[in-house]
Design an enzyme around this catalytic site. Structure first.
Site, mmCIF file in Angstrom:
data_model
loop_
_atom_site.group_PDB
_atom_site.id
_atom_site.type_symbol
_atom_site.label_atom_id
_atom_site.label_comp_id
_atom_site.label_asym_id
_atom_site.label_seq_id
_atom_site.Cartn_x
_atom_site.Cartn_y
_atom_site.Cartn_z
ATOM 1 N N HIS A 129 0.839 -1.205 0.000
ATOM 2 C CA HIS A 129 0.000 0.000 0.000
ATOM 3 C C HIS A 129 0.872 1.251 0.000
ATOM 4 O O HIS A 129 0.658 2.176 -0.791
ATOM 5 C CB HIS A 129 -0.929 0.031 1.216
ATOM 6 C CG HIS A 129 -1.555 1.373 1.416
ATOM 7 N ND1 HIS A 129 -2.672 1.789 0.739
ATOM 8 C CD2 HIS A 129 -1.168 2.444 2.166
ATOM 9 C CE1 HIS A 129 -2.957 3.042 1.060
ATOM 10 N NE2 HIS A 129 -2.056 3.466 1.937
ATOM 11 N N HIS A 134 1.540 5.139 -2.615
ATOM 12 C CA HIS A 134 1.876 6.540 -2.305
ATOM 13 C C HIS A 134 3.115 7.083 -3.009
ATOM 14 O O HIS A 134 3.147 8.255 -3.379
ATOM 15 C CB HIS A 134 2.086 6.701 -0.793
ATOM 16 C CG HIS A 134 0.815 6.732 -0.008
ATOM 17 N ND1 HIS A 134 -0.018 7.828 0.014
ATOM 18 C CD2 HIS A 134 0.223 5.801 0.777
ATOM 19 C CE1 HIS A 134 -1.069 7.574 0.784
ATOM 20 N NE2 HIS A 134 -0.954 6.350 1.261
ATOM 21 N N GLU A 175 -5.561 9.971 -0.459
ATOM 22 C CA GLU A 175 -5.831 8.559 -0.159
ATOM 23 C C GLU A 175 -6.939 7.970 -1.039
ATOM 24 O O GLU A 175 -6.762 6.911 -1.632
ATOM 25 C CB GLU A 175 -6.185 8.433 1.319
ATOM 26 C CG GLU A 175 -5.957 7.073 1.929
ATOM 27 C CD GLU A 175 -4.481 6.664 2.018
ATOM 28 O OE1 GLU A 175 -4.103 5.772 1.239
ATOM 29 O OE2 GLU A 175 -3.727 7.205 2.834
ATOM 30 N N SER A 194 -3.917 1.210 -4.867
ATOM 31 C CA SER A 194 -3.313 -0.022 -4.340
ATOM 32 C C SER A 194 -4.345 -1.077 -3.974
ATOM 33 O O SER A 194 -3.990 -2.136 -3.468
ATOM 34 C CB SER A 194 -2.454 0.306 -3.113
ATOM 35 O OG SER A 194 -3.256 0.851 -2.077
HETATM 36 FE FE FE2 Z 1 -2.180 5.405 2.719
#
Ligand code: FE2
Length: 256
Positions: A129, A134, A175, A194
């Site tokens: 993730h 990110h 996010e 993700s």
């Molecule tokens: Fe995150």
């Protein structure tokens, strides 16, 4: 990733206290195989349904290289580009430390990866993730600037007892944000990029709301941390959201 409980103002802990060695050599052959499986599956799933700077970041940071990325190798590519660097952490970082990291262009990534029998289950964000979701966007200069600014806003908001406001802005952009690009709806946020299940769901489900992103709307829109989102905020473009969030002063934020 952001902890879902805002922890208040009194924590004098330094963010450095949450950093641990990645111990890349401790990742097993099975761990690396799980990364490779997740990576291949997610790249195929996303195709071009994610904003183009994300795909650029995958290439620039050579994330397609087999196996769990090592932090030092990633930083050797990322830091000269945008000044961001990655540090390993053992799990969720409290909000104040998390925003302090962002304010110094430091991004925490889990020092562990999920098991093969839990490919789609994540109690805590793992390195897939964190690194796949990110880090690619942190290779984009303007996004990198915005992410640092969110860190400063977060610290100011927590100090004023209003940390939830920045948590919501972060959630609905970095996010779980969606964004328009080239006339198409695309994934912008790391939590969607993700996620095997929620990536397509967020774009295609008829059972959710998709509302235009603004900082005012983000601040006033609660989110779910343990289920698919019931609503997504859609940026008119990545550039517009970067400009809006990046131009938000802490004074205006606290007045929202
Ligand atoms: Fe995150």
């Amino acid at each position: 990733m952001l902890q879902d409980v805002i922890t208040g103002t009194g924590d004098a802990t330094r963010w450095q206290d949450f950093v641990v060695p990645q111990c890349w050599n401790d990742f097993t052959a099975e761990d690396h195989a799980v990364w490779d499986l997740l990576f291949a599956r997610q790249v195929e799933l996303l195709g071009s349904r994610v904003v183009s700077p994300f795909l650029d970041g995958i290439d620039l940071l050579r994330l397609s290289h087999p196996g769990v990325p090592d932090v030092d190798g990633l930083n050797a590519l990322l830091t000269p580009r945008t000044g961001w660097r990655v540090v390993a952490v053992p799990g969720l970082v409290p909000d104040q430390a998390f925003f302090a990291m962002l304010s110094e262009r430091v991004f925490p990534v889990g020092n562990f990866i999920r098991a093969r029998d839990q490919l789609d289950y994540l109690e805590a964000p793992d390195c897939f993730h964190d690194m796949f979701g990110h880090i690619p966007m942190l290779a984009h200069h303007d996004f990198a600037e915005m992410a640092e600014h969110i860190g400063r806003l977060g610290l100011a908001a927590i100090a004023a007892g209003q940390g939830e406001k920045v948590a919501r802005i972060y959630w609905h952009s970095v996010e779980f944000g969606l964004g328009q690009e080239g006339g198409e709806l695309k994934i912008l946020g790391a939590g969607l990029a993700s996620s095997f299940g929620e990536a397509h769901f967020s774009l295609e489900s008829d059972a959710v709301e998709r509302l235009p992103f603004s900082v005012e709307r983000a601040v006033n829109t609660p989110y779910k941390h343990d289920a698919f989102q019931p609503r997504y905020l859609v940026s008119a473009s990545l550039e517009e959201t970067i400009a809006e969030v990046g131009g938000l002063t802490s004074e205006r934020l606290l007045a929202l």
